[in-house]
Design a protein around this motif. Structure first.
Motif, PDB file in Angstrom:
ATOM      1  N   CYS A   1      -0.250  15.120  -6.857  1.00  7.88           N
ATOM      2  CA  CYS A   1      -0.376  15.528  -5.443  1.00  7.88           C
ATOM      3  C   CYS A   1       0.452  16.764  -5.108  1.00  7.88           C
ATOM      4  N   ARG A   2       1.054  17.378  -6.101  1.00  7.71           N
ATOM      5  CA  ARG A   2       1.783  18.613  -5.826  1.00  7.71           C
ATOM      6  C   ARG A   2       0.833  19.637  -5.200  1.00  7.71           C
ATOM      7  N   GLY A   3       1.272  20.249  -4.140  1.00  8.86           N
ATOM      8  CA  GLY A   3       0.443  21.258  -3.481  1.00  8.86           C
ATOM      9  C   GLY A   3      -0.710  20.690  -2.669  1.00  8.86           C
ATOM     10  N   LYS A   4      -0.831  19.365  -2.633  1.00  6.27           N
ATOM     11  CA  LYS A   4      -1.945  18.758  -1.874  1.00  6.27           C
ATOM     12  C   LYS A   4      -1.546  18.637  -0.407  1.00  6.27           C
ATOM     13  N   SER A   5      -1.549  19.744   0.273  1.00 10.84           N
ATOM     14  CA  SER A   5      -1.177  19.782   1.687  1.00 10.84           C
ATOM     15  C   SER A   5      -2.398  19.902   2.598  1.00 10.84           C
ATOM     16  N   GLN A   6      -3.582  19.889   2.017  1.00 14.52           N
ATOM     17  CA  GLN A   6      -4.782  20.107   2.830  1.00 14.52           C
ATOM     18  C   GLN A   6      -5.307  18.781   3.383  1.00 14.52           C
TER      19      GLN A   6
ATOM     20  N   GLY B   1       0.867  -1.172   0.000  1.00 15.73           N
ATOM     21  CA  GLY B   1       0.000   0.000   0.000  1.00 15.73           C
ATOM     22  C   GLY B   1       0.899   1.214   0.000  1.00 15.73           C
ATOM     23  N   ILE B   2       0.326   2.367   0.289  1.00 13.61           N
ATOM     24  CA  ILE B   2       1.140   3.586   0.316  1.00 13.61           C
ATOM     25  C   ILE B   2       0.953   4.310   1.647  1.00 13.61           C
ATOM     26  N   THR B   3       1.929   5.137   1.957  1.00 17.73           N
ATOM     27  CA  THR B   3       1.833   6.079   3.062  1.00 17.73           C
ATOM     28  C   THR B   3       1.682   7.477   2.467  1.00 17.73           C
ATOM     29  N   CYS B   4       0.766   8.263   3.017  1.00 18.66           N
ATOM     30  CA  CYS B   4       0.597   9.662   2.617  1.00 18.66           C
ATOM     31  C   CYS B   4       0.827  10.546   3.835  1.00 18.66           C
ATOM     32  N   ALA B   5       1.126  11.818   3.571  1.00 21.88           N
ATOM     33  CA  ALA B   5       1.222  12.775   4.675  1.00 21.88           C
ATOM     34  C   ALA B   5      -0.115  13.457   4.923  1.00 21.88           C
ATOM     35  N   LYS B   6      -0.908  13.646   3.858  1.00 19.75           N
ATOM     36  CA  LYS B   6      -2.087  14.480   3.984  1.00 19.75           C
ATOM     37  C   LYS B   6      -3.325  13.815   3.381  1.00 19.75           C
ATOM     38  N   LEU B   7      -4.469  14.211   3.909  1.00 20.21           N
ATOM     39  CA  LEU B   7      -5.760  13.731   3.406  1.00 20.21           C
ATOM     40  C   LEU B   7      -5.913  13.998   1.910  1.00 20.21           C
TER      41      LEU B   7
ATOM     42  N   VAL C   1      -5.321  13.994  11.114  1.00 21.10           N
ATOM     43  CA  VAL C   1      -6.239  14.733  10.253  1.00 21.10           C
ATOM     44  C   VAL C   1      -7.229  15.454  11.164  1.00 21.10           C
ATOM     45  N   ALA C   2      -7.135  16.779  11.193  1.00 22.80           N
ATOM     46  CA  ALA C   2      -7.994  17.567  12.084  1.00 22.80           C
ATOM     47  C   ALA C   2      -8.359  18.874  11.406  1.00 22.80           C
ATOM     48  N   GLY C   3      -9.441  19.480  11.870  1.00 26.25           N
ATOM     49  CA  GLY C   3      -9.868  20.773  11.345  1.00 26.25           C
ATOM     50  C   GLY C   3     -11.221  20.667  10.681  1.00 26.25           C
ATOM     51  N   TYR C   4     -11.849  21.814  10.474  1.00 28.80           N
ATOM     52  CA  TYR C   4     -13.209  21.860   9.926  1.00 28.80           C
ATOM     53  C   TYR C   4     -13.342  21.023   8.641  1.00 28.80           C
ATOM     54  N   GLY C   5     -14.269  20.095   8.654  1.00 32.30           N
ATOM     55  CA  GLY C   5     -14.582  19.320   7.449  1.00 32.30           C
ATOM     56  C   GLY C   5     -13.658  18.154   7.161  1.00 32.30           C
ATOM     57  N   LYS C   6     -12.521  18.093   7.801  1.00 32.35           N
ATOM     58  CA  LYS C   6     -11.531  17.059   7.481  1.00 32.35           C
ATOM     59  C   LYS C   6     -11.982  15.664   7.933  1.00 32.35           C
ATOM     60  N   PRO C   7     -12.472  15.482   9.162  1.00 30.54           N
ATOM     61  CA  PRO C   7     -12.939  14.145   9.539  1.00 30.54           C
ATOM     62  C   PRO C   7     -14.032  13.636   8.592  1.00 30.54           C
TER      63      PRO C   7
ATOM     64  N   LYS D   1      -6.246   4.356   6.647  1.00 32.06           N
ATOM     65  CA  LYS D   1      -5.847   4.351   8.051  1.00 32.06           C
ATOM     66  C   LYS D   1      -5.193   5.698   8.345  1.00 32.06           C
ATOM     67  N   VAL D   2      -5.426   6.213   9.557  1.00 35.18           N
ATOM     68  CA  VAL D   2      -4.918   7.548   9.873  1.00 35.18           C
ATOM     69  C   VAL D   2      -4.254   7.527  11.256  1.00 35.18           C
ATOM     70  N   ALA D   3      -3.259   8.382  11.422  1.00 35.86           N
ATOM     71  CA  ALA D   3      -2.581   8.483  12.715  1.00 35.86           C
ATOM     72  C   ALA D   3      -3.385   9.368  13.664  1.00 35.86           C
ATOM     73  N   VAL D   4      -3.403   9.002  14.935  1.00 37.17           N
ATOM     74  CA  VAL D   4      -4.062   9.811  15.967  1.00 37.17           C
ATOM     75  C   VAL D   4      -3.142   9.896  17.183  1.00 37.17           C
ATOM     76  N   ASP D   5      -3.329  10.946  17.965  1.00 34.84           N
ATOM     77  CA  ASP D   5      -2.632  11.040  19.254  1.00 34.84           C
ATOM     78  C   ASP D   5      -3.451  11.839  20.253  1.00 34.84           C
ATOM     79  N   ASN D   6      -4.761  12.002  19.967  1.00 33.97           N
ATOM     80  CA  ASN D   6      -5.569  12.918  20.778  1.00 33.97           C
ATOM     81  C   ASN D   6      -7.009  12.437  20.854  1.00 33.97           C
ATOM     82  N   GLN D   7      -7.559  12.462  22.060  1.00 30.60           N
ATOM     83  CA  GLN D   7      -8.892  11.909  22.307  1.00 30.60           C
ATOM     84  C   GLN D   7      -9.999  12.682  21.585  1.00 30.60           C
TER      85      GLN D   7
END
Lengths: 365, 365
Positions: B360-365, B66-72, B92-98, B111-117
């Protein structure tokens, strides 16, 4: 793909990282610069800062006589969007480039910087082949020690060489005082700037004394617009950064005349320890060659950027930040930051009022 | 607008600055890494390096799980291009992202990384609303001191919290040893890496001892692929840079295993003085946070970048450079350099054989 933007949405709903333009401050900056250029010297703003046809059109409406571009591909985009008086303030060289420039000159009043005889030959050959005439200005080194002629004799020789070319129109000179636009002490900056202006204007006079017509004498950046912009003999100014006022230029000039209009909106994605928050804007959304950008939050400091993370260190007063909170970041260098983004989210009173495409982003060819 | 590229054209005809990929070296790098991962540990390459669906597909064909990505937004692009087993190695956090993530999880195994309840609550709420289940891995701080849990107890609490959520599937752990991937001395790098691996694997064991199922234990970068990649208990490796081998990683690892495959082709636009040439690639085509990039020309050194200029200082042996000559530049940091470009000019035997979009250039959102 959708960009998840809807006109009228609140700023808090814009997906981050986002390049946000405060339209009221932007328009004030636009007006203030336009108000300065009511005398003989004209404004030809450099679009490398914004790379956006919409902003170029607004600058033209505010009185600019044309635009300055860094690259041929920027000029091609701008011409396609209806901006046709263009100075490319760099040399255009390499396979196929003179031909593209000559083709563009069939449809736009395009001028390009030169400092080399073989390059002049190439441009002339292409223009003759395409039946166009390319305007050329000689780039003169005024202390920046980058491109440009190194002596008056060399400039005179090149000018005579250009005048003899059927495909070219000799338009004049340009010399960018990039070595002093960031000099922090205004008096020193002014002294350095006037020395640079003198080299350029004296060279123009020498050419005229030799019977040449020098129409354009182009200089100036945002840090020197009110120095070069009143120097007798300079005809136009290439300032660009004034519309956004990044942290670097504000550090040099203050915020009295032009105010910060450009922000990268970011979201806190992790709050792993006291005094530390990570935001979703890193080196792929923000640049740092002029120092790290500055968060708009008292008690917070950006201490590092990785590719997609910004590391905010927080004093107790800012340690309330939590995951999901927004933090606006003030770019240290607007021109390179803009080149990382696809569009401006144009905001007024906390609402998204327009989305402007950065059509020249990545246009470095 | 046309990109002026034609399959079959010679490298010398590609408009510069251009991101050029040597396909033979790239394929050798791809194979060498694939050959390493024939044991129990698998490769899930990080696509932040290349941001290109075509390259992701080639990595999958070569055996990646599979692949690993940094951003949604990277994951959204990749899923649309048919890559559906995706680890987003950031929060992945912020308005509309979940909600976007939950919607993506309807069509992809994400699959996504989490560290916060609170973030876990938001992801669960979105997944339940969209009728999907989002895989989650807990990011564990293994010494990088960026995001991630700070203690075993915190990790255990979060894992139990996740397991109780109907919209989420607890998949395991990730911990990126970014603090040591560039440690120059291999022995020191290995010691630091094994300490980081131990934290991660011990935490996984502790979770299992508490009755949790830990399927994924993800670690590793290019600098540590052959350390983390044989550490018992690690299940997959996130290396990305190996396909290109930039100058920074080559400085750490040498060029024996992976060889440089990525170049920025530039053109000399000015030769204003002996010992000095200016190329048409500056900070808008090359990055320099890991040191200035290196020209592939004996006797030439890149001494500075402005926005659209590179300053080459030349020893007598390289002073033959003239306007119009090509100079290949070896990026110091491939991942951020790629993010400045729209496409790869894929070259074999000096001919353009393919053009791959950097979707994915510029796909930092």
């Amino acid at each position: 793909m959708t960009n998840h933007l809807i006109i009228g949405m609140s700023k808090e709903q814009i997906p981050t990282p986002a390049l946000v333009l405060d339209i009221d401050i932007f328009e004030a900056n636009l007006s203030r610069m336009a108000d300065f250029f009511t005398g003989p010297v004209k404004l030809r703003p450099h679009i490398k800062t914004h790379k956006c046809p919409m902003i170029a059109h607004l600058q033209m409406r505010a009185g600019a006589i044309g635009i300055t571009c860094a690259k041929l591909s920027e000029a091609e985009v701008m011409a396609e969007q209806g901006i046709v008086d263009i100075l490319i303030a760099n040399q255009v060289a390499g396979y196929g480039k003179p031909e593209r420039l000559a083709a563009l000159a069939c449809r736009a009043d395009v001028k390009v910087a030169v400092d080399n005889q073989n390059n002049i030959d190439d441009l002339d050959r292409a223009a003759c082949a395409y039946g166009s005439r390319i305007g050329v200005v000689i780039e003169v080194n005024v202390g920046n020690d980058r491109c440009g002629t190194r002596s008056m004799e060399q400039t005179l020789d090149l000018a005579k060489y250009i005048v003899a070319k059927k495909g070219l129109i000799f338009k004049g000179l340009m010399g960018y005082e990039g070595h002093c636009v960031f000099t922090a002490v205004r008096g020193e900056r002014k002294a350095e700037c006037l020395s640079a202006n003198k080299i350029l204007v004296d060279t123009a006079q020498m050419l005229r004394d030799n019977g040449l017509i020098v129409e354009i004498v182009s200089a100036g950046g945002t840090g020197t617009f009110d120095m070069s912009g009143i120097y007798s003999g300079i005809t136009e100014i290439e300032a660009g950064s004034y519309i956004f006022m990044d942290a670097c230029y504000s550090g040099v000039m203050g915020n009295e005349v032009f105010r910060p209009a450009l922000w990268v909106l970011s979201t806190v994605i992790s709050k792993p320890a006291p005094g530390l928050a990570l935001i979703d804007a890193g080196m792929k959304s923000l640049t740092h060659e002029f120092g790290l950008p500055k968060p708009l939050l008292s008690g917070a400091e950006l201490k590092g950027l990785s590719e997609e993370h910004g590391r905010l260190e927080l004093l107790p007063e800012a340690d309330h930040l939590k995951v999901g909170d927004l933090v606006a970041i003030w770019p240290s260098h607007g021109c390179t930051t803009v080149n990382l983004h696809d569009r401006y989210c144009v905001v007024k009173d906390n609402r998204l009022v327009a989305v402007w495409e950065i059509a020249c982003r990545g246009k470095s060819q």
